[in-house]
Design a protein around this motif. Structure first.
Motif, PDB file in Angstrom:
ATOM      1  N   SER A 168      -1.794   8.115   8.810  1.00 17.61           N
ATOM      2  CA  SER A 168      -1.211   8.416   7.492  1.00 17.61           C
ATOM      3  C   SER A 168      -1.931   7.650   6.378  1.00 17.61           C
ATOM      4  N   TYR A 169      -2.263   6.382   6.605  1.00 18.82           N
ATOM      5  CA  TYR A 169      -2.990   5.618   5.584  1.00 18.82           C
ATOM      6  C   TYR A 169      -4.394   6.185   5.379  1.00 18.82           C
TER       7      TYR A 169
ATOM      8  N   GLY B 203      -5.248   1.284   7.315  1.00 22.59           N
ATOM      9  CA  GLY B 203      -5.488   2.135   8.474  1.00 22.59           C
ATOM     10  C   GLY B 203      -6.177   1.391   9.599  1.00 22.59           C
TER      11      GLY B 203
ATOM     12  N   VAL C   2      -4.320   9.518   3.419  1.00 18.23           N
ATOM     13  CA  VAL C   2      -4.106   9.333   1.982  1.00 18.23           C
ATOM     14  C   VAL C   2      -5.415   8.942   1.309  1.00 18.23           C
ATOM     15  N   GLY C   3      -6.141   8.004   1.913  1.00 17.39           N
ATOM     16  CA  GLY C   3      -7.416   7.575   1.347  1.00 17.39           C
ATOM     17  C   GLY C   3      -8.425   8.711   1.290  1.00 17.39           C
TER      18      GLY C   3
ATOM     19  N   VAL D 255       0.840  -1.202   0.000  1.00 19.86           N
ATOM     20  CA  VAL D 255       0.000   0.000   0.000  1.00 19.86           C
ATOM     21  C   VAL D 255       0.877   1.254   0.000  1.00 19.86           C
ATOM     22  N   SER D 256       1.952   1.233   0.739  1.00 17.52           N
ATOM     23  CA  SER D 256       2.868   2.387   0.747  1.00 17.52           C
ATOM     24  C   SER D 256       3.463   2.629  -0.636  1.00 17.52           C
TER      25      SER D 256
ATOM     26  N   ASN E 192      -6.140   1.624   1.503  1.00 13.43           N
ATOM     27  CA  ASN E 192      -5.692   2.513   2.566  1.00 13.43           C
ATOM     28  C   ASN E 192      -6.594   2.395   3.794  1.00 13.43           C
TER      29      ASN E 192
ATOM     30  N   ASN F 264       0.795   4.136  -2.790  1.00 14.13           N
ATOM     31  CA  ASN F 264       0.555   5.531  -2.421  1.00 14.13           C
ATOM     32  C   ASN F 264       1.580   6.477  -3.033  1.00 14.13           C
TER      33      ASN F 264
ATOM     34  N   GLN G 265      -8.142   3.598  -2.364  1.00 14.45           N
ATOM     35  CA  GLN G 265      -8.788   4.160  -1.169  1.00 14.45           C
ATOM     36  C   GLN G 265      -9.193   3.038  -0.217  1.00 14.45           C
TER      37      GLN G 265
ATOM     38  N   THR H 145       0.296   7.675  -6.603  1.00 13.02           N
ATOM     39  CA  THR H 145      -1.083   8.141  -6.765  1.00 13.02           C
ATOM     40  C   THR H 145      -1.243   9.149  -7.893  1.00 13.02           C
TER      41      THR H 145
END
Length: 106
Positions: free
Chosen positions: A83-84, A69, A87-88, A42-43, A65, A46, A62, A49
């Protein structure tokens, strides 16, 4: 050495490379597997994006994330969870309440 090699990649190609790495990692893990490898995937996604072209790719990221999260919160890693989730949330379209109501209330 790692930073030197990374600096050789043209800046405009880095996001695409991160997306590719993220998708390759996700392909290698099961859908219900949420561990360090999932967070890494996921990182990586991201970081790419800016290169998302389709709405369904954005929606999928989304959701990833959100999963990351939620998992981070369950591990009491609240700053990582934030942070996750941020981002979403930042990726939501202007009309997100109408288009993705179920995702927004989570």
């Amino acid at each position: 050495i790692k930073q030197a090699a990374y600096s050789l990649i043209p800046e405009n190609e880095r996001g695409c490379l991160h997306r590719r790495i993220g998708y390759l990692i996700l392909e290698g893990i099961s859908d219900d597997q949420v561990d360090d490898l999932f967070f890494t995937a996921v990182s990586q996604l991201n970081q790419g994006t800016k290169h998302l072209e389709k709405d369904n790719e954005r929606l999928d990221l989304q959701k990833l994330n959100l999963r990351a999260g939620e998992k981070a919160m369950s591990l009491a890693a609240f700053s990582i969870a934030t942070s996750y989730l941020k981002v979403g949330i930042d990726m939501l379209p202007n009309n997100h309440w109408e288009k993705h109501y179920d995702l927004c209330i989570k």
